[in-house]
Design a protein around this motif. Structure first.
Motif, PDB file in Angstrom:
ATOM      1  N   GLY A   1       0.819  -1.213   0.000  1.00 44.84           N
ATOM      2  CA  GLY A   1       0.000   0.000   0.000  1.00 44.84           C
ATOM      3  C   GLY A   1       0.853   1.263   0.000  1.00 44.84           C
ATOM      4  N   THR A   2       0.182   2.386   0.276  1.00 40.90           N
ATOM      5  CA  THR A   2       0.855   3.686   0.216  1.00 40.90           C
ATOM      6  C   THR A   2       0.814   4.344   1.583  1.00 40.90           C
ATOM      7  OG1 THR A   2       0.262   3.954  -2.082  1.00 40.90           O
ATOM      8  CG2 THR A   2       0.793   5.965  -0.902  1.00 40.90           C
ATOM      9  N   SER A   3       1.949   4.907   1.976  1.00 41.01           N
ATOM     10  CA  SER A   3       2.032   5.548   3.284  1.00 41.01           C
ATOM     11  C   SER A   3       2.308   7.042   3.100  1.00 41.01           C
ATOM     12  CB  SER A   3       3.156   4.868   4.059  1.00 41.01           C
ATOM     13  OG  SER A   3       3.638   5.707   5.058  1.00 41.01           O
ATOM     14  N   LEU A   4       1.611   7.856   3.867  1.00 34.22           N
ATOM     15  CA  LEU A   4       1.881   9.301   3.836  1.00 34.22           C
ATOM     16  C   LEU A   4       2.669   9.648   5.087  1.00 34.22           C
ATOM     17  CD1 LEU A   4      -1.509  10.860   2.676  1.00 34.22           C
ATOM     18  CD2 LEU A   4       0.532  10.365   1.320  1.00 34.22           C
ATOM     19  N   ILE A   5       3.831  10.242   4.875  1.00 32.93           N
ATOM     20  CA  ILE A   5       4.703  10.580   6.008  1.00 32.93           C
ATOM     21  C   ILE A   5       4.832  12.097   6.071  1.00 32.93           C
ATOM     22  CG2 ILE A   5       7.076  10.384   6.858  1.00 32.93           C
ATOM     23  CD1 ILE A   5       7.057   7.522   5.944  1.00 32.93           C
ATOM     24  N   THR A   6       4.323  12.681   7.134  1.00 31.59           N
ATOM     25  CA  THR A   6       4.341  14.142   7.260  1.00 31.59           C
ATOM     26  C   THR A   6       5.377  14.547   8.297  1.00 31.59           C
ATOM     27  OG1 THR A   6       1.976  14.080   6.834  1.00 31.59           O
ATOM     28  CG2 THR A   6       2.859  16.167   7.607  1.00 31.59           C
ATOM     29  N   GLU A   7       6.311  15.393   7.892  1.00 28.76           N
ATOM     30  CA  GLU A   7       7.345  15.885   8.813  1.00 28.76           C
ATOM     31  C   GLU A   7       6.951  17.287   9.280  1.00 28.76           C
ATOM     32  OE1 GLU A   7      10.235  14.714  10.397  1.00 28.76           O
ATOM     33  OE2 GLU A   7      10.057  16.704  11.268  1.00 28.76           O
ATOM     34  N   ASN A   8       6.589  17.406  10.536  1.00 27.21           N
ATOM     35  CA  ASN A   8       6.102  18.689  11.060  1.00 27.21           C
ATOM     36  C   ASN A   8       7.134  19.466  11.862  1.00 27.21           C
ATOM     37  OD1 ASN A   8       3.380  18.608  10.139  1.00 27.21           O
ATOM     38  ND2 ASN A   8       2.968  17.018  11.667  1.00 27.21           N
ATOM     39  N   ILE A   9       8.283  18.849  12.198  1.00 28.03           N
ATOM     40  CA  ILE A   9       9.210  19.523  13.114  1.00 28.03           C
ATOM     41  C   ILE A   9      10.327  20.247  12.354  1.00 28.03           C
ATOM     42  CG2 ILE A   9      10.705  19.226  15.150  1.00 28.03           C
ATOM     43  CD1 ILE A   9       7.811  18.395  15.703  1.00 28.03           C
ATOM     44  N   PHE A  10      10.955  19.568  11.413  1.00 27.84           N
ATOM     45  CA  PHE A  10      12.070  20.187  10.680  1.00 27.84           C
ATOM     46  C   PHE A  10      11.725  20.308   9.190  1.00 27.84           C
ATOM     47  CE2 PHE A  10      14.282  18.336  14.414  1.00 27.84           C
ATOM     48  CZ  PHE A  10      14.757  19.528  14.945  1.00 27.84           C
ATOM     49  N   GLU A  11      12.129  21.425   8.580  1.00 26.35           N
ATOM     50  CA  GLU A  11      11.680  21.711   7.225  1.00 26.35           C
ATOM     51  C   GLU A  11      12.458  20.977   6.134  1.00 26.35           C
ATOM     52  OE1 GLU A  11      13.040  23.764   9.365  1.00 26.35           O
ATOM     53  OE2 GLU A  11      14.454  25.168   8.439  1.00 26.35           O
TER      54      GLU A  11
END
Ligand code: EPU
Length: 417
Positions: free
Chosen positions: A318-328
């Protein structure tokens, strides 16, 4: 420069023991500045960052000695108040001496850290807090120069929770005149460990581990005799290594409550994890299932595990969405994972990872500490040989990673450069 070579495709099996937490040991070592005498710190990992920090404390005039897991710091004399650029440029955590030096000596001069591979990482919140506490701060020639006869308690509100910012101000507050209240403080276990270490020195701190921390200044602190908590990110990295290889591993000496977010997400991927006391037992599934993550301050999913989790998702169904909220800019590992056959697209702070059938070993480059850990995790599962260049990044944060993985059956070796 050393390289690490991994022949992938072997399931990890056996037992591994987790070392002390780097990001707890560094601030606790800084806290020794606040005392005068011999400080004993146990369960300190043998890492490049720890020896760099020890050398910085020695530069300030302290005695520094590390033998295996024990660090001895003699803080009787502080002969310099300056953390020079050469230290800060090799390790940003050097900025942790700012608060305690200022509190102990009334003056501190610390090189301003520049940006780093994962983001701009300003320290404006550390400076704002110290100014609120009455410090006079000037920024000249790349240095922060802070002065205060005695810091005064103040209410400090952080626009966003900052781990080392909370730690710097907590240390500064211990010897300040009156009460310091840190609002929207970081709640990470490493912040709590520092608070516990400071309390053992005689500090008056309440609320560490919540978003409001209250510190009542005292006139002096005694030296440390303190044991550091286990490293939750090393724990998570071994969990990921076992999960991606369909392994069966017992992870000893961990703080299971500190890795709950990681465990919950791994369970969603089909990985079976149980625990008893300070031991985790992990069994990887035949086929991983894709799961989304969003990095958040503790108790959310840690940014320091994002890269390793992404490596896992490259082989999930399947497909995974990985969101990085701390470092740009914390997706430097994406290009390297792609070279191993991963299907990843990045849009802004979100990486879309489509699971593939297999990864292929390739020469890859470590760009920062956790990115390099993700390449090790990927290499363990890839077909063929992965050669990871610039492994000095790994040595900053993982004690004996190749020995530990070898004990679990991995075919891994260090090629001396
Ligand atoms: N921030 C500001 N201004 C500040 C301070 C922070 O804007 O004055 C921002 C940062 O740019 C970032 C966010 O706030 O976007 C959080 O940064 P934080 O200050 O919490 O990070 P840090 O204290 O510099 C520590 C760890 C990092 C870990 C982060 C986040 C240590 C020595 N370092 O860094 O560890 O990623 O917290 O949990 O404790 C690592 O071990 O690989 C590592 C990078």
């Amino acid at each position: 420069m050393d390289k690490i070579e991994i022949e992938g495709g072997i399931s990890l099996t056996g037992e591994v023991s987790i070392s002390g937490a780097k990001n707890a040991a560094l601030p606790v070592m800084a806290a020794s500045i606040l005392s005068s005498g011999e400080n004993l710190i146990y369960n300190v990992p043998r890492l490049r960052d720890i020896s760099t920090f020890g050398k910085l404390l020695a530069y300030l005039g302290m005695g520094y000695h590390q033998e295996n897991g024990e660090v001895i710091l003699d803080s009787t004399n502080i002969s310099s108040i300056e953390a020079p650029y050469d230290f800060v440029k090799t390790m940003r955590a050097s900025v942790l001496v700012l608060g305690p030096l200022l509190a102990r000596t009334g003056e501190a001069k610390v090189s301003l850290p520049g940006g780093c591979a994962i983001g701009a990482r300003p320290i404006n919140l550390h400076i704002m807090g110290l100014e609120k506490m009455g410090a006079e701060i000037t920024l000249t020639e790349g240095y922060i120069h802070a002065k205060a006869k005695r810091l005064k308690g103040a209410v400090v509100y952080f626009d966003m929770p900052t781990v080392t910012g909370t730690e710097n101000l907590m240390m500064a507050g211990t010897l300040a005149d009156g009460e310091t209240v840190l609002e929207n403080a970081a709640c990470e276990p490493e912040v709590v460990d520092l608070a516990n270490a400071l309390i053992s020195m005689g500090a008056n701190i309440r609320g560490a581990g919540t978003s409001i921390v209250r510190i009542n200044g005292v006139s002096s602190l005694r030296p440390l005799d303190y044991r550091i908590i286990p490293d939750r990110i090393e724990t998570g990295t071994f969990l990921a290594g076992a999960a991606i290889t369909g392994g069966d591993v017992r992870i000893n000496n961990c703080s299971t409550e500190h890795v709950e977010a990681i465990i919950n997400k791994l369970r969603e991927t089909g990985t079976v994890i149980t625990f008893k006391g300070d031991t985790l037992h992990v069994k990887g599934p035949d086929k991983l299932v894709a799961e989304d993550i969003k990095t958040m301050p503790y108790p959310g999913f840690p940014t320091d595990m994002q890269a390793q989790f992404m490596a896992l998702m490259t082989l999930a169904e399947g497909t995974s969405l990985i969101t990085e909220n701390i470092f740009e800019n914390r997706f430097m590992h994406v290009a390297e994972l792609r070279r191993m056959g991963a299907d990843i697209r990045v849009e802004g702070s979100i990486a879309k990872v489509k699971g593939v059938k297999s990864l292929k070993g390739a020469p890859v480059m470590a760009t920062d500490l956790r990115a390099s850990a993700s390449l090790v995790v990927a290499g363990l599962a890839a077909q063929g040989t992965t050669i990871i260049d610039r492994v000095y990044h790994i040595d900053r944060g993982y004690q004996g990673i190749e020995e530990k993985l070898k004990l679990l059956g991995a075919k891994i070796r260090r090629v001396k450069g």
